[in-house]
Design a protein around this motif. Structure first.
Motif, PDB file in Angstrom:
ATOM      1  N   VAL A  35       4.334   9.528  -5.776  1.00 16.27           N
ATOM      2  CA  VAL A  35       3.701   8.988  -4.563  1.00 16.27           C
ATOM      3  C   VAL A  35       4.251   9.694  -3.325  1.00 16.27           C
ATOM      4  O   VAL A  35       3.489  10.050  -2.416  1.00 16.27           O
ATOM      5  CB  VAL A  35       3.895   7.458  -4.483  1.00 16.27           C
ATOM      6  N   GLY A  36       5.542   9.951  -3.291  1.00 15.72           N
ATOM      7  CA  GLY A  36       6.128  10.688  -2.167  1.00 15.72           C
ATOM      8  C   GLY A  36       5.542  12.082  -2.041  1.00 15.72           C
ATOM      9  O   GLY A  36       5.237  12.552  -0.936  1.00 15.72           O
ATOM     10  N   ASN A  82      -0.620  15.163   1.568  1.00 14.60           N
ATOM     11  CA  ASN A  82      -1.878  14.535   1.997  1.00 14.60           C
ATOM     12  C   ASN A  82      -2.902  14.487   0.866  1.00 14.60           C
ATOM     13  O   ASN A  82      -4.068  14.852   1.045  1.00 14.60           O
ATOM     14  CB  ASN A  82      -2.465  15.239   3.224  1.00 14.60           C
ATOM     15  N   LEU A  83      -2.460  14.034  -0.299  1.00  9.80           N
ATOM     16  CA  LEU A  83      -3.328  13.927  -1.472  1.00  9.80           C
ATOM     17  C   LEU A  83      -3.623  12.463  -1.778  1.00  9.80           C
ATOM     18  O   LEU A  83      -2.794  11.591  -1.521  1.00  9.80           O
ATOM     19  CB  LEU A  83      -2.646  14.558  -2.689  1.00  9.80           C
ATOM     20  N   HIS A 125       0.609  -3.855  -6.664  1.00  5.97           N
ATOM     21  CA  HIS A 125       1.202  -3.652  -5.340  1.00  5.97           C
ATOM     22  C   HIS A 125       0.250  -2.842  -4.443  1.00  5.97           C
ATOM     23  O   HIS A 125       0.608  -1.767  -3.967  1.00  5.97           O
ATOM     24  CB  HIS A 125       2.535  -2.920  -5.474  1.00  5.97           C
ATOM     25  N   PRO A 126      -0.957  -3.349  -4.193  1.00  9.94           N
ATOM     26  CA  PRO A 126      -1.949  -2.558  -3.459  1.00  9.94           C
ATOM     27  C   PRO A 126      -1.516  -2.176  -2.043  1.00  9.94           C
ATOM     28  O   PRO A 126      -1.836  -1.077  -1.580  1.00  9.94           O
ATOM     29  CB  PRO A 126      -3.188  -3.455  -3.438  1.00  9.94           C
ATOM     30  N   ASP A 127      -0.765  -3.035  -1.365  1.00  9.63           N
ATOM     31  CA  ASP A 127      -0.331  -2.716  -0.002  1.00  9.63           C
ATOM     32  C   ASP A 127       0.618  -1.524   0.028  1.00  9.63           C
ATOM     33  O   ASP A 127       0.614  -0.740   0.968  1.00  9.63           O
ATOM     34  CB  ASP A 127       0.355  -3.926   0.644  1.00  9.63           C
ATOM     35  N   ASP A 156      -2.507   3.683   0.985  1.00  6.35           N
ATOM     36  CA  ASP A 156      -2.714   4.931   1.731  1.00  6.35           C
ATOM     37  C   ASP A 156      -2.967   6.131   0.828  1.00  6.35           C
ATOM     38  O   ASP A 156      -3.542   7.126   1.274  1.00  6.35           O
ATOM     39  CB  ASP A 156      -1.528   5.218   2.642  1.00  6.35           C
ATOM     40  N   VAL A 157      -2.575   6.051  -0.442  1.00  4.70           N
ATOM     41  CA  VAL A 157      -2.767   7.201  -1.345  1.00  4.70           C
ATOM     42  C   VAL A 157      -3.696   6.919  -2.510  1.00  4.70           C
ATOM     43  O   VAL A 157      -4.025   7.823  -3.265  1.00  4.70           O
ATOM     44  CB  VAL A 157      -1.405   7.710  -1.907  1.00  4.70           C
ATOM     45  N   TRP A 158      -4.112   5.687  -2.674  1.00  6.56           N
ATOM     46  CA  TRP A 158      -4.909   5.283  -3.844  1.00  6.56           C
ATOM     47  C   TRP A 158      -6.381   5.607  -3.655  1.00  6.56           C
ATOM     48  O   TRP A 158      -7.043   5.037  -2.805  1.00  6.56           O
ATOM     49  CB  TRP A 158      -4.736   3.792  -4.083  1.00  6.56           C
ATOM     50  N   ARG A 159      -6.897   6.526  -4.462  1.00  4.50           N
ATOM     51  CA  ARG A 159      -8.331   6.806  -4.487  1.00  4.50           C
ATOM     52  C   ARG A 159      -8.939   5.893  -5.530  1.00  4.50           C
ATOM     53  O   ARG A 159      -8.779   6.092  -6.727  1.00  4.50           O
ATOM     54  CB  ARG A 159      -8.638   8.256  -4.829  1.00  4.50           C
ATOM     55  N   LYS A 160      -9.645   4.877  -5.044  1.00  8.18           N
ATOM     56  CA  LYS A 160     -10.229   3.866  -5.944  1.00  8.18           C
ATOM     57  C   LYS A 160     -11.571   4.304  -6.471  1.00  8.18           C
ATOM     58  O   LYS A 160     -12.274   5.040  -5.878  1.00  8.18           O
ATOM     59  CB  LYS A 160     -10.358   2.530  -5.214  1.00  8.18           C
TER      60      LYS A 160
END
Length: 96
Positions: free
Chosen positions: A62-63, A69-70, A86-88, A92-96
């Motif tokens: 994740v880092g 910026n992926l 832990h969605p919060d 910022d990085v999760w492409r749903k």
């Protein structure tokens, strides 16, 4: 101290991984494109389970995604469960 490393080939396929005494004990298989980091599979040696190694690789991945910026595509069950729980933390990085 355990260190998570990243290995990518020329096609940007590879893994975040952990070694102990020269032996790989954990691996998170990934592929990287210009806009996304896809996680395919996470595995930790069964003798090392319960020590938080999968979480260490998740945090490192994740880092890396944030720095590059992926968006993360969590095809891996472990990563998808963590993102869902832990969605919060990962929105910022999760492409749903």
């Amino acid at each position: 101290m355990i260190e998570v490393k990243l290995r990518l080939d020329e096609r940007k396929r590879g893994a975040f991984y952990i070694e102990e005494e020269g032996k790989q004990i954990g691996e998170m298989v990934v592929g990287v494109s210009d806009t996304a980091l896809t996680v395919y599979h996470t595995e930790v040696d069964e003798n090392m389970s319960g020590k938080g190694y999968a979480k260490l690789m998740l945090d490192e991945m994740v880092g890396y995604a944030r720095k590059q910026n992926l968006q993360v595509v969590p095809l891996c069950e472990y990563v998808h469960v963590q993102f869902t729980k832990h969605p919060d933390e990962f929105q910022d990085v999760w492409r749903k």
